[in-house]
Design a protein around this motif. Sequence first.
Motif, PDB file in Angstrom:
ATOM      1  N   ILE A  78       6.786  -3.728  -1.326  1.00  0.00           N
ATOM      2  CA  ILE A  78       5.432  -4.142  -0.958  1.00  0.00           C
ATOM      3  C   ILE A  78       5.552  -4.898   0.358  1.00  0.00           C
ATOM      4  O   ILE A  78       6.358  -5.828   0.480  1.00  0.00           O
ATOM      5  CB  ILE A  78       4.803  -5.050  -2.025  1.00  0.00           C
ATOM      6  CG1 ILE A  78       4.722  -4.279  -3.320  1.00  0.00           C
ATOM      7  CG2 ILE A  78       3.473  -5.591  -1.541  1.00  0.00           C
ATOM      8  CD1 ILE A  78       3.524  -4.453  -4.158  1.00  0.00           C
ATOM      9  N   LYS A 106      -2.418  -0.877  -1.294  1.00  0.00           N
ATOM     10  CA  LYS A 106      -2.883  -1.365  -2.593  1.00  0.00           C
ATOM     11  C   LYS A 106      -4.408  -1.421  -2.557  1.00  0.00           C
ATOM     12  O   LYS A 106      -5.012  -1.626  -1.507  1.00  0.00           O
ATOM     13  CB  LYS A 106      -2.318  -2.762  -2.882  1.00  0.00           C
ATOM     14  CG  LYS A 106      -0.813  -2.857  -2.923  1.00  0.00           C
ATOM     15  CD  LYS A 106      -0.238  -2.402  -4.215  1.00  0.00           C
ATOM     16  CE  LYS A 106      -0.264  -3.509  -5.237  1.00  0.00           C
ATOM     17  NZ  LYS A 106       0.257  -3.104  -6.525  1.00  0.00           N
ATOM     18  N   ARG A 116      -1.884  -5.269   1.577  1.00  0.00           N
ATOM     19  CA  ARG A 116      -0.630  -4.997   0.863  1.00  0.00           C
ATOM     20  C   ARG A 116      -0.402  -3.498   0.820  1.00  0.00           C
ATOM     21  O   ARG A 116      -1.249  -2.741   0.363  1.00  0.00           O
ATOM     22  CB  ARG A 116      -0.696  -5.592  -0.543  1.00  0.00           C
ATOM     23  CG  ARG A 116      -0.746  -7.111  -0.487  1.00  0.00           C
ATOM     24  CD  ARG A 116      -1.010  -7.727  -1.816  1.00  0.00           C
ATOM     25  NE  ARG A 116      -0.357  -7.027  -2.906  1.00  0.00           N
ATOM     26  CZ  ARG A 116       0.460  -7.575  -3.774  1.00  0.00           C
ATOM     27  NH1 ARG A 116       0.732  -8.836  -3.711  1.00  0.00           N
ATOM     28  NH2 ARG A 116       1.003  -6.867  -4.730  1.00  0.00           N
ATOM     29  N   ILE A 118       2.286  -0.245  -0.196  1.00  0.00           N
ATOM     30  CA  ILE A 118       3.437   0.223  -0.962  1.00  0.00           C
ATOM     31  C   ILE A 118       4.235   1.096  -0.008  1.00  0.00           C
ATOM     32  O   ILE A 118       3.712   2.026   0.601  1.00  0.00           O
ATOM     33  CB  ILE A 118       3.006   1.017  -2.201  1.00  0.00           C
ATOM     34  CG1 ILE A 118       2.190   0.121  -3.112  1.00  0.00           C
ATOM     35  CG2 ILE A 118       4.230   1.580  -2.929  1.00  0.00           C
ATOM     36  CD1 ILE A 118       1.551   0.835  -4.274  1.00  0.00           C
TER      37      ILE A 118
END
Length: 122
Positions: A78, A106, A116, A118
């Motif tokens: 992350i 996210k 955020r 991934i």
Amino acid sequence: MIGFTTNELAEIRTIANQALPDIAIVHRQSLTDDLSGGKLAIWTPAESVACRLSAVNVSTRARDAVIGGRIDPAEGWIVSLPVETAINESDRLEINSTLYEVISAKDRRSYDVNLRLICKRV
């Protein structure tokens, strides 16, 4: 309804951005003709932004796979960036001399203080 004012949310985001200890160089992809009927991906550094890198789940890390004789890292990461950062899912991030591919962002939530993403090591 209790909530934050625009100024309060901006102040919270400023404080959250101070907890981003690393720098990510955002690499943007452009496609060019490879003169053989295909396309060649070119990655160009676009901007540098503050970031924080965290493992998705340290306690349940999956084993790396071998695909085509090459190790495919299974662990996800992350990457937290300032909320106003413009990122495309085709971008790559260079953090501490390691490249990460953006898999997805996210889901956005109320009062987001960081963007955020991934990511996966390239």
